[in-house]
Design an enzyme around this catalytic site. Structure first.
Site, PDB file in Angstrom:
ATOM      1  N   SER A  63       0.852  -1.108   0.097  1.00  0.00           N
ATOM      2  CA  SER A  63      -0.071   0.318  -0.022  1.00  0.00           C
ATOM      3  C   SER A  63       0.989   1.283  -0.103  1.00  0.00           C
ATOM      4  O   SER A  63       1.958   1.135   0.300  1.00  0.00           O
ATOM      5  CB  SER A  63      -0.736   0.168   1.018  1.00  0.00           C
ATOM      6  OG  SER A  63      -1.631  -1.087   1.187  1.00  0.00           O
TER       7      SER A  63
HETATM    8  N1  SAH Z   1      -0.456  -5.684   3.927  1.00  0.00           N
HETATM    9  C1  SAH Z   1       0.201  -5.015   2.972  1.00  0.00           C
HETATM   10  C2  SAH Z   1      -0.618  -5.193   1.742  1.00  0.00           C
HETATM   11  C3  SAH Z   1      -1.196  -5.856   1.635  1.00  0.00           C
HETATM   12  S1  SAH Z   1      -2.381  -6.344   0.010  1.00  0.00           S
HETATM   13  C4  SAH Z   1       2.176  -4.588   3.347  1.00  0.00           C
HETATM   14  O1  SAH Z   1       1.837  -3.724   4.024  1.00  0.00           O
HETATM   15  O2  SAH Z   1       2.648  -5.301   2.357  1.00  0.00           O
HETATM   16  C5  SAH Z   1      -3.148  -6.984   0.091  1.00  0.00           C
HETATM   17  C6  SAH Z   1      -3.156  -8.877   0.631  1.00  0.00           C
HETATM   18  O3  SAH Z   1      -4.206  -9.624   1.274  1.00  0.00           O
HETATM   19  C7  SAH Z   1      -1.859  -9.431  -1.220  1.00  0.00           C
HETATM   20  O4  SAH Z   1      -1.048 -10.240  -0.338  1.00  0.00           O
HETATM   21  C8  SAH Z   1      -3.296 -10.941  -0.925  1.00  0.00           C
HETATM   22  O5  SAH Z   1      -2.563 -11.847  -0.905  1.00  0.00           O
HETATM   23  C9  SAH Z   1      -3.745 -10.935   0.304  1.00  0.00           C
HETATM   24  N2  SAH Z   1      -5.014 -11.159   0.585  1.00  0.00           N
HETATM   25  C10 SAH Z   1      -5.909 -11.188  -0.077  1.00  0.00           C
HETATM   26  N3  SAH Z   1      -7.058 -12.143   0.382  1.00  0.00           N
HETATM   27  C11 SAH Z   1      -6.663 -12.675   2.069  1.00  0.00           C
HETATM   28  C12 SAH Z   1      -7.576 -13.537   2.770  1.00  0.00           C
HETATM   29  N4  SAH Z   1      -8.628 -13.994   2.574  1.00  0.00           N
HETATM   30  N5  SAH Z   1      -6.583 -14.334   3.714  1.00  0.00           N
HETATM   31  C13 SAH Z   1      -5.368 -13.917   3.482  1.00  0.00           C
HETATM   32  N6  SAH Z   1      -4.525 -12.486   3.045  1.00  0.00           N
HETATM   33  C14 SAH Z   1      -5.364 -12.013   1.437  1.00  0.00           C
END
Ligand code: SAH
Length: 207
Positions: A63
């Site tokens: 993000s």
């Molecule tokens: N917080 C992260 C950015 C997140 S991007 C950072 O600081 O870099 C969103 C992430 O959520 C992705 O890696 C994706 O694989 C994950 N994601 C999506 N759906 C999910 C779920 N149901 N459970 C766990 N992770 C999930």
């Protein structure tokens, strides 16, 4: 301390975090401490301090720094608070939470991303409890949480996550589908949940 900061990290915090209204001193200090360049792909290192989301591979993104700061500020953490993050991704948001003194639990569904995040956090000496799995169900074994940060967008917040929130605790979530998402806070009260909105955002979908 401030004198020793990499100039670009200091610039990022001044120009994009302070300038846009983030005031919580522990959030600003954490953003000045965690080296964001270590959480992006090596080929994107020159972009690490711009206020942009960047690709992590596998269709996922880290993000933008302002949104990480805003979500952390909205969580209103005190040191020692237990916090759940859904969507570890690069591990950057988890690192910021840990640097704020929280006891952090974070779930990622993609094992490759979780493994890279685990290595980065360990190299920085940050303690974060990581798990590979479906974060939409939360991590009930360690509930209740003082805060839950969802960093992938559900069309509607899963009720399991709301149930794992402590009384007075806050869940911060980008809620909405392709048509648009809003950053929303659910605060748990004796009567139910108080909801507030904090602007439009764009996250990858929660699967
Ligand atoms: N917080 C992260 C950015 C997140 S991007 C950072 O600081 O870099 C969103 C992430 O959520 C992705 O890696 C994706 O694989 C994950 N994601 C999506 N759906 C999910 C779920 N149901 N459970 C766990 N992770 C999930």
């Amino acid at each position: 301390m401030a004198g020793n900061l990499p100039p670009m990290l200091q610039w990022m915090v001044d120009a994009t975090i302070r300038a846009r209204g983030i005031r919580d001193p522990q959030v600003l200090r954490a953003m000045e401490t965690v080296p964001r360049q270590l959480f992006v792909r090596p080929e994107d290192a020159s972009e690490a301090f711009s206020d942009r989301a960047l690709p992590l591979g596998l269709g996922q993104t880290i993000s933008q720094p302002y949104v990480v700061a805003l979500m952390t500020e909205l969580a209103r953490l005190s040191p020692g608070d237990r916090v759940l993050e859904v969507g570890t991704g690069s591990g950057y948001q988890a690192a910021i939470l840990a640097e704020c003194g929280a006891e952090v639990y974070s779930i990622e569904r993609l094992p490759e991303l979780a493994e890279k995040a685990r290595q980065r956090l360990a190299e920085l000496g940050l303690v974060v409890h990581l798990r590979v799995g479906d974060g939409a169900r939360g991590w009930p074994e360690h509930a209740p949480y003082r805060a839950i940060l969802v960093t992938a967008a559900p069309s509607h917040v899963p009720p399991e996550l709301l149930e794992q929130l402590d009384l007075g605790g806050r869940l911060v979530v980008p809620e909405g589908g392709r048509e648009g998402q809003v950053l929303r806070v659910y605060r748990r009260t004796e009567e139910g949940f108080e909801v507030s909105d904090h602007g439009a955002v764009l996250f990858v979908p929660l699967r």
